[in-house]
Design a protein around this motif. Structure first.
Motif, short mmCIF file in Angstrom:
data_model
loop_
_atom_site.label_atom_id
_atom_site.label_comp_id
_atom_site.label_asym_id
_atom_site.label_seq_id
_atom_site.Cartn_x
_atom_site.Cartn_y
_atom_site.Cartn_z
N LEU A 72 0.83 -1.20 0.00
CA LEU A 72 0.00 0.00 0.00
C LEU A 72 0.87 1.26 0.00
N ALA A 73 1.95 1.26 0.78
CA ALA A 73 2.87 2.40 0.79
C ALA A 73 3.49 2.59 -0.59
N MET A 74 3.86 1.48 -1.23
CA MET A 74 4.46 1.55 -2.56
C MET A 74 3.45 2.09 -3.58
N ASP A 75 2.23 1.57 -3.55
CA ASP A 75 1.20 2.04 -4.48
C ASP A 75 0.87 3.52 -4.27
N ALA A 76 0.86 3.95 -3.02
CA ALA A 76 0.52 5.33 -2.70
C ALA A 76 1.71 6.28 -2.85
N LYS A 77 2.92 5.72 -3.02
CA LYS A 77 4.15 6.51 -3.19
C LYS A 77 4.42 7.38 -1.96
N ARG A 82 4.46 7.63 7.10
CA ARG A 82 3.28 8.44 6.73
C ARG A 82 2.07 7.54 6.54
N LEU A 83 2.28 6.37 5.94
CA LEU A 83 1.18 5.42 5.77
C LEU A 83 0.65 4.97 7.12
N SER A 84 1.54 4.63 8.03
CA SER A 84 1.13 4.16 9.35
C SER A 84 0.29 5.22 10.06
N HIS A 85 0.69 6.47 9.96
CA HIS A 85 -0.07 7.57 10.57
C HIS A 85 -1.46 7.68 9.92
N ALA A 86 -1.50 7.59 8.59
CA ALA A 86 -2.78 7.69 7.87
C ALA A 86 -3.70 6.53 8.23
N ALA A 165 17.74 2.31 -4.70
CA ALA A 165 16.87 3.43 -5.07
C ALA A 165 16.30 4.09 -3.82
N ASP A 166 16.32 5.41 -3.80
CA ASP A 166 15.78 6.18 -2.68
C ASP A 166 14.33 6.54 -2.99
N LEU A 167 13.43 5.61 -2.69
CA LEU A 167 12.02 5.80 -2.98
C LEU A 167 11.27 5.88 -1.65
N PRO A 168 10.18 6.68 -1.61
CA PRO A 168 9.49 6.92 -0.33
C PRO A 168 9.10 5.65 0.43
N TRP A 169 8.55 4.66 -0.27
CA TRP A 169 8.06 3.48 0.43
C TRP A 169 9.17 2.56 0.92
N LEU A 170 10.42 2.87 0.56
CA LEU A 170 11.55 2.12 1.09
C LEU A 170 12.15 2.78 2.32
N ARG A 171 11.63 3.97 2.66
CA ARG A 171 12.17 4.70 3.81
C ARG A 171 11.36 4.39 5.05
#
Length: 171
Positions: A72-77, A82-86, A165-171
């Motif tokens: 879900l984090a990857m799909d939402a970018k 941030r996903l956990s908070h949402a 790769a420095d992508l949001p869902w990997l952080r």
């Protein structure tokens, strides 16, 4: 002696031309206004920001209305934090619940609840109208096709596939 012009040193910035600067500022202006427009519509109609609505949509389209949190984090970018908070906020509203992932003891699934589905069904018509009014109704069919191609090229270029790769869902 002949005057030769040389290329700027490799560490010299490639400044934007006046036309590129104009286009960049127009892009920032339009995308900021569009996101604000959609956020205001969704806050008014459902009491949630656009990003939360997008998470509910992704869950509604997933098999059994559930997705692994990492997917879900990857799909939402977005970042996992941030996903956990949402998801925590959506849980408090009763629209999503978390459940342990049977195939991975450390993983969790986000699951769209019936109440969350009802919110989507109630909110979707107004959201689609806001998107149409703000974007598609203002463009010709040719411009819509061009915009789609431009966004696809940009997204492909901004989403490297390497392990580092420095992508949001990997952080």
């Amino acid at each position: 002696m002949e005057h030769m012009t040389s290329a700027p040193p490799p560490d010299e910035p490639r400044w934007l031309s006046d036309e590129e600067q104009r286009i960049w500022r127009a892009y920032l202006h339009a995308t900021t206004l569009l996101e604000d427009h959609l956020d205001r519509q969704l806050q008014r109609d459902a009491g949630m920001p656009h990003i939360y609505y997008g998470l509910l949509v992704k869950l509604s389209q997933a098999p059994r209305r559930r997705m692994r949190m990492t997917e879900l984090a990857m799909d939402a970018k977005i970042t996992r934090s941030r996903l956990s908070h949402a998801i925590a906020r959506l849980e408090r509203n009763g629209w999503v619940r978390r459940e342990d992932c049977p195939s991975d003891k450390r993983g969790q699934n986000a699951v769209l609840t019936p109440a969350g589905m009802k919110v989507l069904e109630r909110t979707a018509p107004g959201h689609v109208a806001a998107v149409r009014q703000a974007l598609f109704d203002r463009l010709s069919p040719e411009q819509i096709g061009q915009l789609g191609e431009i966004m696809r090229v940009m997204a492909e270029g901004l989403q490297p596939s390497g392990e580092d790769a420095d992508l949001p869902w990997l952080r």
